[in-house]
Scaffold this motif. Structure first.
Motif, PDB file in Angstrom:
ATOM      1  N   ALA A  42      65.676 -14.668  35.883  1.00 34.33           N
ATOM      2  CA  ALA A  42      64.903 -15.239  34.706  1.00 34.33           C
ATOM      3  C   ALA A  42      65.794 -16.700  34.501  1.00 34.33           C
ATOM      4  O   ALA A  42      64.533 -17.533  34.791  1.00 34.33           O
ATOM      5  N   ALA A  43      66.791 -17.363  34.673  1.00 33.01           N
ATOM      6  CA  ALA A  43      67.412 -18.395  35.264  1.00 33.01           C
ATOM      7  C   ALA A  43      67.365 -18.913  35.744  1.00 33.01           C
ATOM      8  O   ALA A  43      66.142 -20.199  35.504  1.00 33.01           O
ATOM      9  N   ASP A  44      66.320 -19.090  36.904  1.00 35.48           N
ATOM     10  CA  ASP A  44      65.960 -19.455  38.278  1.00 35.48           C
ATOM     11  C   ASP A  44      64.036 -19.990  37.721  1.00 35.48           C
ATOM     12  O   ASP A  44      63.683 -20.612  37.849  1.00 35.48           O
ATOM     13  N   LEU A  45      63.635 -18.615  37.366  1.00 41.24           N
ATOM     14  CA  LEU A  45      61.848 -19.221  36.704  1.00 41.24           C
ATOM     15  C   LEU A  45      62.167 -20.098  35.657  1.00 41.24           C
ATOM     16  O   LEU A  45      61.621 -21.000  35.633  1.00 41.24           O
ATOM     17  N   VAL A  46      62.782 -20.380  34.763  1.00 42.08           N
ATOM     18  CA  VAL A  46      62.964 -21.036  33.829  1.00 42.08           C
ATOM     19  C   VAL A  46      63.458 -22.262  34.477  1.00 42.08           C
ATOM     20  O   VAL A  46      62.618 -23.894  33.891  1.00 42.08           O
ATOM     21  N   GLU A  47      64.729 -23.130  35.294  1.00 35.32           N
ATOM     22  CA  GLU A  47      65.173 -23.790  35.743  1.00 35.32           C
ATOM     23  C   GLU A  47      63.549 -24.363  36.010  1.00 35.32           C
ATOM     24  O   GLU A  47      63.779 -25.712  36.798  1.00 35.32           O
ATOM     25  N   ARG A  48      62.799 -24.218  36.768  1.00 32.37           N
ATOM     26  CA  ARG A  48      62.099 -24.333  37.935  1.00 32.37           C
ATOM     27  C   ARG A  48      60.819 -25.168  37.174  1.00 32.37           C
ATOM     28  O   ARG A  48      60.005 -25.759  37.361  1.00 32.37           O
ATOM     29  N   GLY A  49      60.868 -24.873  35.465  1.00 35.89           N
ATOM     30  CA  GLY A  49      59.803 -25.561  34.237  1.00 35.89           C
ATOM     31  C   GLY A  49      58.261 -25.288  35.043  1.00 35.89           C
ATOM     32  O   GLY A  49      57.267 -25.832  34.301  1.00 35.89           O
ATOM     33  N   ARG A  50      58.273 -23.327  35.225  1.00 32.97           N
ATOM     34  CA  ARG A  50      57.423 -23.200  35.279  1.00 32.97           C
ATOM     35  C   ARG A  50      56.261 -22.643  34.459  1.00 32.97           C
ATOM     36  O   ARG A  50      57.463 -21.811  33.968  1.00 32.97           O
ATOM     37  N   PRO A  51      55.063 -22.791  34.447  1.00 31.57           N
ATOM     38  CA  PRO A  51      54.070 -22.709  32.759  1.00 31.57           C
ATOM     39  C   PRO A  51      54.275 -20.991  33.130  1.00 31.57           C
ATOM     40  O   PRO A  51      53.001 -20.340  33.081  1.00 31.57           O
ATOM     41  N   ILE A  56      54.926  -8.850  34.020  1.00 30.30           N
ATOM     42  CA  ILE A  56      54.274  -7.531  35.061  1.00 30.30           C
ATOM     43  C   ILE A  56      54.941  -6.605  35.091  1.00 30.30           C
ATOM     44  O   ILE A  56      55.519  -7.403  35.938  1.00 30.30           O
ATOM     45  N   ALA A  57      56.139  -5.622  35.201  1.00 29.80           N
ATOM     46  CA  ALA A  57      56.512  -5.102  35.620  1.00 29.80           C
ATOM     47  C   ALA A  57      56.019  -3.187  36.434  1.00 29.80           C
ATOM     48  O   ALA A  57      55.311  -2.781  36.052  1.00 29.80           O
ATOM     49  N   SER A  58      56.699  -2.727  37.480  1.00 30.40           N
ATOM     50  CA  SER A  58      57.169  -1.433  37.461  1.00 30.40           C
ATOM     51  C   SER A  58      56.812  -0.362  36.467  1.00 30.40           C
ATOM     52  O   SER A  58      57.902  -0.619  35.166  1.00 30.40           O
ATOM     53  N   PRO A  59      56.986   0.563  35.830  1.00 35.37           N
ATOM     54  CA  PRO A  59      57.352   1.766  34.808  1.00 35.37           C
ATOM     55  C   PRO A  59      58.355   2.389  35.304  1.00 35.37           C
ATOM     56  O   PRO A  59      58.935   2.684  33.867  1.00 35.37           O
ATOM     57  N   LEU A  60      59.371   1.717  35.866  1.00 37.08           N
ATOM     58  CA  LEU A  60      60.046   2.788  36.389  1.00 37.08           C
ATOM     59  C   LEU A  60      61.400   1.356  35.518  1.00 37.08           C
ATOM     60  O   LEU A  60      61.805   0.964  35.083  1.00 37.08           O
ATOM     61  N   GLN A  61      62.670   2.608  35.400  1.00 39.10           N
ATOM     62  CA  GLN A  61      63.483   1.693  34.079  1.00 39.10           C
ATOM     63  C   GLN A  61      63.914   0.728  34.839  1.00 39.10           C
ATOM     64  O   GLN A  61      64.763  -0.268  34.256  1.00 39.10           O
ATOM     65  N   ARG A  62      64.473   0.728  36.394  1.00 35.13           N
ATOM     66  CA  ARG A  62      65.057  -0.163  37.133  1.00 35.13           C
ATOM     67  C   ARG A  62      64.488  -1.767  36.711  1.00 35.13           C
ATOM     68  O   ARG A  62      64.999  -2.977  36.512  1.00 35.13           O
ATOM     69  N   THR A  63      63.727  -1.926  37.111  1.00 36.37           N
ATOM     70  CA  THR A  63      61.825  -2.529  37.095  1.00 36.37           C
ATOM     71  C   THR A  63      61.954  -3.161  35.285  1.00 36.37           C
ATOM     72  O   THR A  63      62.011  -4.240  34.974  1.00 36.37           O
ATOM     73  N   GLN A  64      62.051  -2.036  34.504  1.00 35.99           N
ATOM     74  CA  GLN A  64      61.929  -3.051  32.951  1.00 35.99           C
ATOM     75  C   GLN A  64      63.281  -3.476  32.703  1.00 35.99           C
ATOM     76  O   GLN A  64      62.732  -4.596  31.765  1.00 35.99           O
ATOM     77  N   ASP A  65      64.590  -3.337  32.588  1.00 36.28           N
ATOM     78  CA  ASP A  65      65.002  -3.234  32.528  1.00 36.28           C
ATOM     79  C   ASP A  65      66.034  -4.929  33.225  1.00 36.28           C
ATOM     80  O   ASP A  65      66.115  -6.240  32.613  1.00 36.28           O
ATOM     81  N   SER A  66      65.374  -5.173  34.603  1.00 30.78           N
ATOM     82  CA  SER A  66      64.776  -6.646  34.792  1.00 30.78           C
ATOM     83  C   SER A  66      64.211  -8.024  33.997  1.00 30.78           C
ATOM     84  O   SER A  66      64.544  -8.597  34.518  1.00 30.78           O
ATOM     85  N   ALA A  67      63.043  -7.437  34.078  1.00 30.24           N
ATOM     86  CA  ALA A  67      62.179  -7.652  33.154  1.00 30.24           C
ATOM     87  C   ALA A  67      62.358  -8.010  31.972  1.00 30.24           C
ATOM     88  O   ALA A  67      61.491  -9.892  31.243  1.00 30.24           O
ATOM     89  N   ALA A  68      63.952  -7.135  31.337  1.00 28.44           N
ATOM     90  CA  ALA A  68      64.035  -7.830  29.932  1.00 28.44           C
ATOM     91  C   ALA A  68      64.661  -9.508  29.745  1.00 28.44           C
ATOM     92  O   ALA A  68      63.809  -9.715  28.517  1.00 28.44           O
ATOM     93  N   PRO A  69      64.810  -9.893  31.015  1.00 26.98           N
ATOM     94  CA  PRO A  69      65.997 -10.969  30.590  1.00 26.98           C
ATOM     95  C   PRO A  69      64.308 -12.131  30.764  1.00 26.98           C
ATOM     96  O   PRO A  69      63.934 -13.342  29.742  1.00 26.98           O
ATOM     97  N   ILE A  70      63.208 -11.807  31.559  1.00 30.65           N
ATOM     98  CA  ILE A  70      62.160 -12.356  31.358  1.00 30.65           C
ATOM     99  C   ILE A  70      61.789 -12.289  30.644  1.00 30.65           C
ATOM    100  O   ILE A  70      61.080 -14.138  30.124  1.00 30.65           O
ATOM    101  N   MET A  71      61.036 -11.680  29.774  1.00 28.21           N
ATOM    102  CA  MET A  71      60.505 -11.593  28.650  1.00 28.21           C
ATOM    103  C   MET A  71      61.318 -12.145  27.200  1.00 28.21           C
ATOM    104  O   MET A  71      60.631 -13.098  26.424  1.00 28.21           O
TER     105      MET A  71
END
Length: 214
Positions: A42-51, A56-71
């Motif tokens: 998530a920090a890497d995406l923020v540092e890119r300054g991209r809009p 979107i995430a897969s329905p599995l728990q590990r992808t939901q957990d990984s999407a949370a900081p990006i959210m």
């Protein structure tokens, strides 16, 4: 108009003390280290300054957990797309190697007969097709900005090999798709092309266990 870029983010390390191949089994969340990996992505995406305008995430728990900081970083809801899920396979819940591992059990050998398909689960061609369809829809789901898809190692690697015009059959030990890595795509005409790969959790990988993917 379409999205400028689509970022394919792999989930972080999973809490898996039994070292089984978890596949689509429920209840497999990120470990503490995996949560740190997800934060790094998530920090890497923020540092890119991209809009980033859609997540979107897969329905599995590990992808939901990984999407949370990006959210949290971009203030976006997490949309679910079943097409970017981990492939199902016949070895879910089993340890593959070592004493008592599935590879040593003759009853499992018929499932290993054709690694080019592969014979133990969803065909590589099917994985590639559903991922590319989800990516195309992601590009066309917004008028501008970037879309992030949080998925799994093999689906992301199938996209890479398809776009690179490489055979889909491969050695799983040689996948370039580390935990919490980011593979970035853009459109060239109507077709997606890979334009970048980043490994923001790289310093954490030496501590990680990554044995649960097909």
């Amino acid at each position: 108009m379409v999205a400028s870029q689509v970022h394919l983010v792999r989930h972080g390390e999973v809490f898996n003390p039994e070292r089984v191949l978890y596949g689509r089994l429920p209840g497999f969340r990120l470990s503490e280290l995996g949560a740190r990996m997800a934060e790094a992505a998530a920090a890497d995406l923020v540092e890119r300054g991209r809009p980033v305008v859609r997540l979107i995430a897969s329905p599995l728990q590990r992808t939901q957990d990984s999407a949370a900081p990006i959210m949290a970083a971009f203030g976006l809801p997490i949309d679910i797309d079943e097409r970017i899920i981990e492939p199902a396979n016949r070895f879910e819940g089993k340890r593959m190697g070592g004493t008592g591992g599935a590879l040593r059990d003759p009853r499992n050998w018929p499932s290993l007969m054709n690694p080019a398909r592969p014979s133990w689960g969803e065909p590589f061609t099917s994985i590639s097709a559903r991922m590319l369809a989800a990516i195309d829809d992601a590009f066309h789901s917004v008028d501008d900005g970037d879309v992030v898809l949080v998925s799994h190692q093999l689906p992301i690697w199938m996209v890479h090999r398809t776009l690179a015009h490489e055979r889909l059959a491969h050695d799983p030990r040689k996948r370039r798709c580390d935990l919490s890595s980011i593979t970035t795509l853009s459109l060239r005409g109507a077709l997606p092309v890979e334009v970048g790969y980043a490994n923001p959790a790289g310093p954490l990988l030496v501590q990680a266990t990554d044995v649960g993917a097909v």
